[in-house]
Design an enzyme around this catalytic site. Structure first.
Site, PDB file in Angstrom:
ATOM      1  N   ASP A 103       3.670  -5.423 -13.846  1.00 26.13           N
ATOM      2  CA  ASP A 103       3.618  -4.706 -12.570  1.00 26.13           C
ATOM      3  C   ASP A 103       3.545  -3.187 -12.765  1.00 26.13           C
ATOM      4  OD1 ASP A 103       3.513  -5.899 -10.006  1.00 26.13           O
ATOM      5  OD2 ASP A 103       5.544  -6.703 -10.212  1.00 26.13           O
ATOM      6  N   SER A 118       4.488  -5.728  -2.814  1.00 26.70           N
ATOM      7  CA  SER A 118       4.691  -4.301  -3.076  1.00 26.70           C
ATOM      8  C   SER A 118       5.483  -3.662  -1.928  1.00 26.70           C
ATOM      9  CB  SER A 118       3.334  -3.635  -3.301  1.00 26.70           C
ATOM     10  OG  SER A 118       3.503  -2.348  -3.828  1.00 26.70           O
ATOM     11  N   ALA A 119       4.933  -2.626  -1.268  1.00 31.82           N
ATOM     12  CA  ALA A 119       5.666  -2.052  -0.135  1.00 31.82           C
ATOM     13  C   ALA A 119       5.914  -3.125   0.925  1.00 31.82           C
ATOM     14  CB  ALA A 119       4.884  -0.885   0.465  1.00 31.82           C
ATOM     15  N   GLY A 124       0.839  -1.199   0.000  1.00 31.89           N
ATOM     16  CA  GLY A 124       0.000   0.000   0.000  1.00 31.89           C
ATOM     17  C   GLY A 124       0.870   1.243   0.000  1.00 31.89           C
ATOM     18  N   ALA A 125       2.008   1.162  -0.699  1.00 29.43           N
ATOM     19  CA  ALA A 125       2.867   2.334  -0.928  1.00 29.43           C
ATOM     20  C   ALA A 125       3.408   2.932   0.375  1.00 29.43           C
ATOM     21  CB  ALA A 125       2.111   3.401  -1.736  1.00 29.43           C
ATOM     22  N   HIS A 154      -0.001  -4.981 -11.285  1.00 25.90           N
ATOM     23  CA  HIS A 154       0.467  -4.898  -9.900  1.00 25.90           C
ATOM     24  C   HIS A 154      -0.649  -5.352  -8.946  1.00 25.90           C
ATOM     25  CE1 HIS A 154       3.265  -3.664  -6.914  1.00 25.90           C
ATOM     26  NE2 HIS A 154       2.463  -2.763  -6.377  1.00 25.90           N
TER      27      HIS A 154
END
Ligand SMILES: *[C@@H]1O[C@H](CO)[C@@H](O)[C@H](O)[C@H]1NC(C)=O
Ligand SMILES: *[C@@H]1O[C@H](CO)[C@@H](O)[C@H](O)[C@H]1NC(C)=O
Length: 557
Positions: A345, A219-220, A132-133, A460
């Site tokens: 992605d 991701s993050a 979630g960045a 992604h």
């Protein structure tokens, strides 16, 4: 009377005695370091394990304090009812107009599969770190009709592993740093470390094997997995790790100028910006909701590609992350590692930077592509942009069609944001390994978003639904081929958690996934049909070589 007694005996034989045999297998109340906890026990269908114990909302650290490291939970008396997910850590809503969540958020959730034969012991443990960045997310994940994205049940039951998910701080409250001791940052990483250490100390009481801990994330969360394995603070705690679309060397995984963004937030909430001590003292007495909303990620009319705007990320603090991630792989020498990416992605990011790529009626021009290249290669100026543009357009010929140009842009962002850094992490991991094994994958089961062009591959975060077994949990929303993908991923992932080799373990797989080495460059392509042809070599190696050698050797602007 005698007659009734006899009838009772018969009933006992057929009903009561049977009840003893099918009595629920459950841990009941579990003793943890903080006190006793009691979850819920759920009966499953006839397949797989028969019961599952689920614990939701166990505190692994005290309520958080603004811009301070997490602290140990003081514990509780009596039995904590662990039946509901705790709130997320405070974060902006997706519209960024309001906040949700709490400062009291450091809780974890545990799924323990049980068989009819008795409670499980020494189960491998898989700890999930969400993405979630570094701005959004919660241990339970997005909720759709009471079906939480990160519900651990399918993985736990099908793979016979314990699944743990937890919350960590995100956004300014998780990562704001002045780059000095006033606010050293990395609070979210310390939270993750606290959760891992809690599991290591307490999971045996839940039937887990503390020497068999795998961390996995996307991701993050995948970059976090990578950074946790590289930090000296986790030495001896983590046996295995899986990074899905993110590693510590991704350009967005480390914030190089944290003070710029700290000042930005301070200014927005009316705190001083010149003196970092005054800045931090002021933020600590500011409403944490205002701090959270003091940063706004714009998604339209960006001057540069989106990836440059991820402001609150881990930093090299000289402590939790003592040096450049690329130099820390000796700390992961005994950790088995899987890292991989989705073949498109970068699609999600390209859709923000250049929305026309998803609009069949709108055309892009070579000039649009050049501008995007230039935005990604600012560090190396015109020379970097020209070199990058020329390698990505080398197969275009005289008049490239729209699909060719649009796919080129997605490839470019996929490579830059995810794929190339992942290949570098794999190489570093393998070259620094002692006992640790290394595996590489490419996930290419195409996106099912109906509005996307037909050429769109795996976008992604597309992998999440398969790893968490959604095609089994909500079968009506999926096709048989999606269940094949989910079954294969859960088998490889949980085998790996048990043995360190995705092909060895209780779950059978169609094709052995061969180890990655720098020399062989082997990787597994994961999609609906995994055959011997799915074991491939040297993923996009000309582009990996370009970014890691040719591009790096150009002078900085
Ligand atoms: C970069 O490419 C443009 C367009 O092809 C060209 O005009 C320019 O001279 C190039 N600049 C450098 C420094 O290579
Ligand atoms: C991990 O779990 C598996 C399966 O239960 C077991 O065979 C193995 O010995 C355990 N320990 C380690 C360190 O792999």
């Amino acid at each position: 009377m005698v007659h009734i007694m006899r009838l009772w005996n018969v009933l006992c034989l057929t009903v009561a005695c049977h009840l003893v045999v099918v009595h629920a297998t459950t841990l009941g109340v579990v003793h943890t370091e903080g006190g006793m906890v009691e979850g819920i026990n759920k009966k499953l269908g006839l397949l797989f394990a028969d019961y599952i114990d689920i614990f939701k909302g166990i505190p692994f650290a005290a309520p958080t304090k603004v811009l301070e490291k997490p602290e140990k939970h003081p514990g509780w008396t009596g039995t904590l009812k662990a039946k509901d997910f705790a709130p997320r850590c405070m974060q902006a809503t997706l519209t960024q107009t309001d906040v949700r969540g709490s400062l009291d958020c450091l809780y974890l959730n545990i799924w323990v599969p049980q068989s009819r034969k008795g409670v499980s012991t020494h189960l491998p443990v898989m700890i999930w770190i969400y993405g979630g960045a570094f701005l959004w997310g919660g241990g339970m994940g997005a909720n759709f009709l009471n079906n939480y994205l990160y519900d651990g049940e399918e993985i736990a039951v099908r793979g016979k592993v314990i699944v743990v998910t937890f919350n960590y701080r995100v956004g300014p409250l998780g990562f704001l740093s002045t780059g000095d001791s006033n606010s050293p940052g990395n609070y979210g990483l310390w939270d993750q470390h606290m959760a891992i250490a809690w599991v290591k100390r307490n999971i045996a009481a839940f039937g887990g094997d503390p020497d068999n801990i795998t961390i996995f994330g996307e991701s993050a969360g995948a970059a976090s997995v990578s950074l946790q394995t590289l930090s000296p603070y986790n030495l001896g705690k983590i046996k295995r790790a899986i990074s899905q679309s993110g590693v510590g060397m991704c350009p967005w995984a480390i914030q190089r100028d944290p003070l710029f963004w700290a000042k930005n937030v301070a200014r927005n909430v009316g705190c001083p910006t010149e003196d970092t001590a005054a800045l931090v003292n002021c933020l600590k007495i500011t409403d944490p909701r205002a701090i959270t909303l003091g940063y706004h990620l714009d998604l339209t009319k960006l001057a540069y590609p989106l990836v440059h705007y991820l402001a609150f990320s881990p930093i090299i603090d000289g402590d939790f992350i003592p040096d450049e991630p690329v130099k820390l792989f000796h700390n992961a020498a005994d950790i088995d590692y899987i890292a991989g990416v989705n073949n498109m992605d970068g699609h999600l990011f390209t859709g923000v930077d250049l929305p026309v790529i998803n609009q069949p009626l709108h055309k892009i021009s070579p000039d649009d592509v050049y501008k995007l290249v230039a935005g990604l290669t600012l560090q190396k100026g015109v020379e970097g942009a020209n070199a990058t543009y020329s390698i990505y357009t080398q197969d275009w010929g005289g008049s490239p069609d729209q699909e060719t140009m649009k796919k080129t842009v997605v490839d470019l962002e996929t490579d830059y944001i995810f794929l190339v850094p992942t290949q570098l992490a794999l190489a570093q991991h393998q070259q620094n390994a002692r006992s640790g094994k290394t595996y590489s994958y490419l996930f290419s089961h195409p996106s099912r978003m109906p509005v996307y062009p037909s050429w769109t591959g795996a976008d992604h975060a597309d992998d999440l639904q398969y790893v968490f077994g959604k095609p089994f949990a909500t079968p009506l929303g999926y096709r048989p081929q999606d269940r094949d993908v989910a079954g294969a991923m859960i088998a490889y992932w949980t085998n790996f958690a048990k043995t360190g080799d995705p092909s060895q373990g209780e779950s059978s797989v169609s094709v052995p996934w061969l180890r990655y080495t720098v020399e062989s460059g082997q990787y597994l392509e994961i999609n609906k049909k995994i055959t011997y042809q799915s074991v491939k070599k040297n993923l996009r190696s000309p582009y990996v070589h370009f970014w890691s050698q040719t591009y790096q050797s150009l002078p900085n602007k």
